[in-house]
Design a protein around this motif. Structure first.
Motif, PDB file in Angstrom:
ATOM      1  N   UNK A  83       0.806  -1.221   0.000  1.00 37.43           N
ATOM      2  CA  UNK A  83       0.000   0.000   0.000  1.00 37.43           C
ATOM      3  C   UNK A  83       0.834   1.264   0.000  1.00 37.43           C
ATOM      4  N   UNK A  84       2.114   1.175   0.332  1.00 34.53           N
ATOM      5  CA  UNK A  84       2.986   2.348   0.384  1.00 34.53           C
ATOM      6  C   UNK A  84       4.333   2.010  -0.245  1.00 34.53           C
ATOM      7  N   UNK A  85       4.952   3.020  -0.854  1.00 35.69           N
ATOM      8  CA  UNK A  85       6.241   2.870  -1.529  1.00 35.69           C
ATOM      9  C   UNK A  85       7.342   3.469  -0.670  1.00 35.69           C
ATOM     10  N   UNK A  86       8.432   2.714  -0.483  1.00 37.42           N
ATOM     11  CA  UNK A  86       9.580   3.230   0.258  1.00 37.42           C
ATOM     12  C   UNK A  86      10.247   4.367  -0.508  1.00 37.42           C
ATOM     13  N   UNK A  87      10.842   5.278   0.214  1.00 34.06           N
ATOM     14  CA  UNK A  87      11.627   6.323  -0.412  1.00 34.06           C
ATOM     15  C   UNK A  87      12.980   5.765  -0.835  1.00 34.06           C
ATOM     16  N   UNK A  88      13.558   6.284  -1.917  1.00 31.99           N
ATOM     17  CA  UNK A  88      14.876   5.781  -2.337  1.00 31.99           C
ATOM     18  C   UNK A  88      15.942   6.143  -1.311  1.00 31.99           C
ATOM     19  N   UNK A  89      16.827   5.210  -1.049  1.00 30.53           N
ATOM     20  CA  UNK A  89      17.902   5.450  -0.085  1.00 30.53           C
ATOM     21  C   UNK A  89      19.056   6.159  -0.791  1.00 30.53           C
ATOM     22  N   UNK A  90      18.793   7.415  -1.089  1.00 28.50           N
ATOM     23  CA  UNK A  90      19.762   8.283  -1.736  1.00 28.50           C
ATOM     24  C   UNK A  90      19.492   9.696  -1.263  1.00 28.50           C
ATOM     25  N   UNK A  91      20.266  10.633  -1.767  1.00 29.04           N
ATOM     26  CA  UNK A  91      20.069  12.013  -1.352  1.00 29.04           C
ATOM     27  C   UNK A  91      18.725  12.548  -1.823  1.00 29.04           C
ATOM     28  N   UNK A  92      18.191  11.984  -2.911  1.00 31.30           N
ATOM     29  CA  UNK A  92      16.865  12.396  -3.388  1.00 31.30           C
ATOM     30  C   UNK A  92      15.773  11.913  -2.429  1.00 31.30           C
ATOM     31  N   UNK A  93      15.914  10.703  -1.910  1.00 32.40           N
ATOM     32  CA  UNK A  93      14.966  10.221  -0.908  1.00 32.40           C
ATOM     33  C   UNK A  93      15.039  11.019   0.380  1.00 32.40           C
ATOM     34  N   UNK A  94      16.251  11.437   0.768  1.00 38.79           N
ATOM     35  CA  UNK A  94      16.395  12.273   1.957  1.00 38.79           C
ATOM     36  C   UNK A  94      15.714  13.617   1.759  1.00 38.79           C
ATOM     37  N   UNK A  95      15.779  14.175   0.555  1.00 41.73           N
ATOM     38  CA  UNK A  95      15.111  15.449   0.282  1.00 41.73           C
ATOM     39  C   UNK A  95      13.591  15.295   0.344  1.00 41.73           C
ATOM     40  N   UNK A  96      13.052  14.177  -0.141  1.00 41.72           N
ATOM     41  CA  UNK A  96      11.614  13.938  -0.031  1.00 41.72           C
ATOM     42  C   UNK A  96      11.193  13.834   1.434  1.00 41.72           C
ATOM     43  N   UNK A  97      11.972  13.098   2.221  1.00 49.14           N
ATOM     44  CA  UNK A  97      11.653  12.947   3.633  1.00 49.14           C
ATOM     45  C   UNK A  97      11.691  14.288   4.355  1.00 49.14           C
ATOM     46  N   UNK A  98      12.696  15.093   4.073  1.00 51.43           N
ATOM     47  CA  UNK A  98      12.815  16.393   4.728  1.00 51.43           C
ATOM     48  C   UNK A  98      11.659  17.307   4.345  1.00 51.43           C
ATOM     49  N   UNK A  99      11.212  17.232   3.107  1.00 52.45           N
ATOM     50  CA  UNK A  99      10.068  18.043   2.690  1.00 52.45           C
ATOM     51  C   UNK A  99       8.809  17.633   3.423  1.00 52.45           C
ATOM     52  N   UNK A 100       8.592  16.342   3.589  1.00 52.75           N
ATOM     53  CA  UNK A 100       7.414  15.871   4.314  1.00 52.75           C
ATOM     54  C   UNK A 100       7.450  16.303   5.775  1.00 52.75           C
ATOM     55  N   UNK A 101       8.590  16.187   6.410  1.00 55.19           N
ATOM     56  CA  UNK A 101       8.686  16.559   7.830  1.00 55.19           C
ATOM     57  C   UNK A 101       8.455  18.053   8.036  1.00 55.19           C
ATOM     58  N   UNK A 102       9.023  18.884   7.171  1.00 56.12           N
ATOM     59  CA  UNK A 102       8.876  20.327   7.337  1.00 56.12           C
ATOM     60  C   UNK A 102       7.467  20.809   7.006  1.00 56.12           C
ATOM     61  N   UNK A 103       6.759  20.073   6.170  1.00 60.26           N
ATOM     62  CA  UNK A 103       5.422  20.504   5.768  1.00 60.26           C
ATOM     63  C   UNK A 103       4.342  20.094   6.758  1.00 60.26           C
ATOM     64  N   UNK A 104       4.681  19.296   7.760  1.00 58.04           N
ATOM     65  CA  UNK A 104       3.689  18.905   8.755  1.00 58.04           C
ATOM     66  C   UNK A 104       3.616  19.972   9.846  1.00 58.04           C
ATOM     67  N   UNK A 105       2.385  20.316  10.210  1.00 59.45           N
ATOM     68  CA  UNK A 105       2.182  21.387  11.186  1.00 59.45           C
ATOM     69  C   UNK A 105       2.723  21.020  12.559  1.00 59.45           C
ATOM     70  N   UNK A 106       2.716  19.736  12.890  1.00 58.93           N
ATOM     71  CA  UNK A 106       3.185  19.343  14.217  1.00 58.93           C
ATOM     72  C   UNK A 106       4.703  19.370  14.320  1.00 58.93           C
ATOM     73  N   UNK A 107       5.392  19.440  13.177  1.00 58.44           N
ATOM     74  CA  UNK A 107       6.854  19.543  13.181  1.00 58.44           C
ATOM     75  C   UNK A 107       7.228  20.990  12.874  1.00 58.44           C
ATOM     76  N   UNK A 108       6.987  21.867  13.786  1.00 60.91           N
ATOM     77  CA  UNK A 108       7.280  23.281  13.568  1.00 60.91           C
ATOM     78  C   UNK A 108       8.576  23.708  14.241  1.00 60.91           C
ATOM     79  N   UNK A 109       9.306  22.782  14.820  1.00 53.82           N
ATOM     80  CA  UNK A 109      10.537  23.129  15.528  1.00 53.82           C
ATOM     81  C   UNK A 109      11.590  23.602  14.531  1.00 53.82           C
TER      82      UNK A 109
END
Length: 404
Positions: A83-109
Motif C-alpha cells: 500500500x505504500x512505496x519506500x523512499x529511495x535510499x539516496x540524497x533524493x529520498x532524503x530530500x523527499x523525507x525532509x520536505x514531508x517533515x517540514x510541511x507537517x504542522x506538528x513539526x514546527x521546531x
C-alpha cells in the motif's frame, strides 16, 4: 453405553430383599439392549453407500471454500504491490523525507527546518557535482576522443579509397588498420550489446524517477490549512495527501533534475562509447560511466548520519488504492456480475497490461540504441558503415593464419 449406567454391585453382594429388584433391572436392561441393537441394524448403511452421501453433503462447502480462496488469491495478484512505496535510499529520498517533515504542522521546531535546509544544501551540491562531472567528461574526455576517431575515419577514406571505391590492396597497406578495426562501429552487433547495457543502466534510474513522479502527482489534496497528511504506525510514516506547494517542491527540486541528469548522462555516455578507440577501453568506459549514476548514493552514504537514514527508511508514499470489490460470500454485484467475475476480469486485464509493459520496455531498450547508432550519433556524421566488411576479412585472415 446403557449397560455402563447400571450399578456396579453384583447380586451376591446385595441383600435378599434387593436381589429380585436387581434381577428385574437386568432383565429390563437386556430387553432394551435388544431393541436398540435392532434399531441400529436398521439405521446402519454400507460404506459404499455412505461415501457418496458424505461427498454430496461436503461438496458445496468444499466448492465455496475453494471459490473464496481463489477470489482472495486473484484479488491479491491483481494488486500485488504494498500500500505504500519506500523512499529511495539516496540524497533524493532524503530530500523527499525532509520536505514531508517540514510541511507537517506538528513539526514546527526550528531543528526540523534546520535539517531540511542542510539536506537541500547537500541536494544542490549533488546536482551541481553531477553536472560538473558530466561537463568535464564531455570537455576533457569525450571531445578529444571524438576528434581522434573522426581523424582516423577521414584518413581511412583518403588513403584506402580510389575514386570512391574501397581497395583491399590499399587497405592491407593502411598503417592505422589496427586502430581502425578497434573503433566500436567496426563491430556494430558487439557495440549494440554494450549500448543496450548502458541504456538499461540509465533506464533503471529514469524509471524510478518517473514512478515517484506519478506517486507524488496522484496524492490526494489535504484538508484546508494542511500541507501534508500522514498516517503513522510504530515503524512507518505514510504520506497520504500533499498540497500543491509540497508537490511542486518535490517535483521541481528533486525529481525533474534527477530525470534531466539521467537523460543527459545517457546521451553523453553513448557519445563517449561511440568515440572509444579500442574495445578494451569500451568496456572500461562503460563501467566508469556507472560511477556518475551512483554519485547521489555515494554522497548520501558518506555525508548523512544514521538517524537521518533511519528516517528515510521510515517515511513512505501511499499508493493509490484499487477499487474495492465485495467478497463473493456477500451478495454484491457490479454491472450485473458477481464480485468473483469482476475480479477475474480485472486479473485478466492486469495480466495483459503487465505483459504489454514488459514487451514495450524490452522493445524500447533494443530499439533506442539502434536509433541512436543509425540516426542520432554525431561522432562520425555521414558514416557509411564501410569499416565492418574489410575488418571482418582481416580478422578472418588472421584467424586462418593462426590455425596453420
Amino acid at each position: 453405553r446403557y449397560l455402563h449406567r447400571l450399578p456396579s454391585r453384583s447380586p451376591a453382594a446385595l441383600g435378599s430383599e434387593e436381589q429380585p429388584q436387581q434381577a428385574r433391572w437386568g432383565e429390563a436392561a437386556m430387553a432394551e439392549q435388544r431393541v436398540v441393537a435392532e434399531d441400529h441394524s436398521q439405521m446402519l448403511l454400507p460404506i459404499s453407500e455412505l461415501r457418496p452421501l458424505a461427498e454430496s453433503e461436503l461438496q458445496p462447502m468444499i466448492s465455496a471454500t475453494s471459490r473464496l480462496d481463489s477470489f482472495h488469491l486473484e484479488r491479491r495478484e491483481t494488486h500485488p504491490l504494498p500500500d505504500a512505496q519506500d523512499l529511495p535510499e539516496s540524497i533524493y529520498g532524503a530530500a523527499m523525507m525532509a520536505t514531508l517533515r517540514s510541511s507537517q504542522t506538528k513539526h514546527a521546531a526550528s531543528a526540523v527546518h534546520g535539517v531540511t535546509s542542510l539536506v537541500f544544501i547537500c541536494l544542490v551540491f549533488n546536482i551541481l557535482m553531477q553536472f560538473y562531472v558530466l561537463y568535464c567528461t564531455k570537455l576533457y574526455v569525450c571531445t578529444p576522443a571524438v576528434n581522434a576517431v573522426r581523424a582516423l575515419y577521414a584518413k581511412f577514406h583518403r588513403e584506402v579509397f580510389e575514386d570512391g571505391v574501397l581497395s583491399m590492396e590499399l587497405f592491407g597497406e593502411f598503417e592505422d588498420v589496427e586502430a581502425l578495426c578497434q573503433i566500436p562501429l567496426s563491430q556494430p552487433l558487439f557495440f549494440l550489446s554494450i549500448l543496450v547495457v548502458w541504456t538499461c543502466t540509465c533506464w533503471v534510474d529514469l524509471s524510478e524517477s518517473v514512478q515517484y513522479l506519478q506517486l507524488w502527482f496522484m496524492l490526494d489534496r489535504p484538508e484546508k490549512g494542511q500541507k501534508t497528511k500522514v498516517e503513522t504506525t510504530d515503524d512507518t510514516v505514510v504520506a497520504t495527501s500533499a498540497s500543491l506547494q509540497t508537490k511542486a517542491t518535490v517535483i521541481c527540486c528533486v525529481l525533474l533534475p534527477k530525470i534531466g541528469i539521467a537523460c543527459y548522462l545517457w546521451l553523453l555516455g553513448a557519445r563517449w562509447l561511440v568515440a572509444t578507440t579500442s574495445f578494451q577501453d569500451l568496456m572500461l568506459n562503460a563501467v566508469a560511466l556507472s560511477f556518475i549514476t551512483g554519485l547521489d548514493e555515494l554522497i548520501y552514504s558518506a555525508v548523512f548520519p544514521e538517524d537521518i537514514k533511519a528516517l528515510v527508511q521510515m517515511y513512505k508514499i501511499a499508493r493509490p488504492g484499487p477499487e474495492s470489490v465485495a467478497s463473493p460470500s456477500k451478495a454484491a454485484t457490479v454491472g450485473g456480475d458477481d464480485a468473483h467475475t469482476v475480479i477475474m476480469r480485472r486479473h485478466s486485464r492486469q495480466t495483459l497490461k503487465r505483459i504489454f509493459c514488459m514487451l514495450l520496455t524490452m522493445l524500447s531498450l533494443l530499439v533506442l540504441p539502434m536509433i541512436y547508432m543509425r540516426f542520432l550519433q554525431q561522432v562520425l556524421p555521414g558514416y557509411k558503415w564501410d569499416v565492418h566488411g574489410p575488418c571482418e576479412s582481416r580478422i578472418s585472415n588472421l584467424m586462418h593464419a593462426d590455425e596453420h
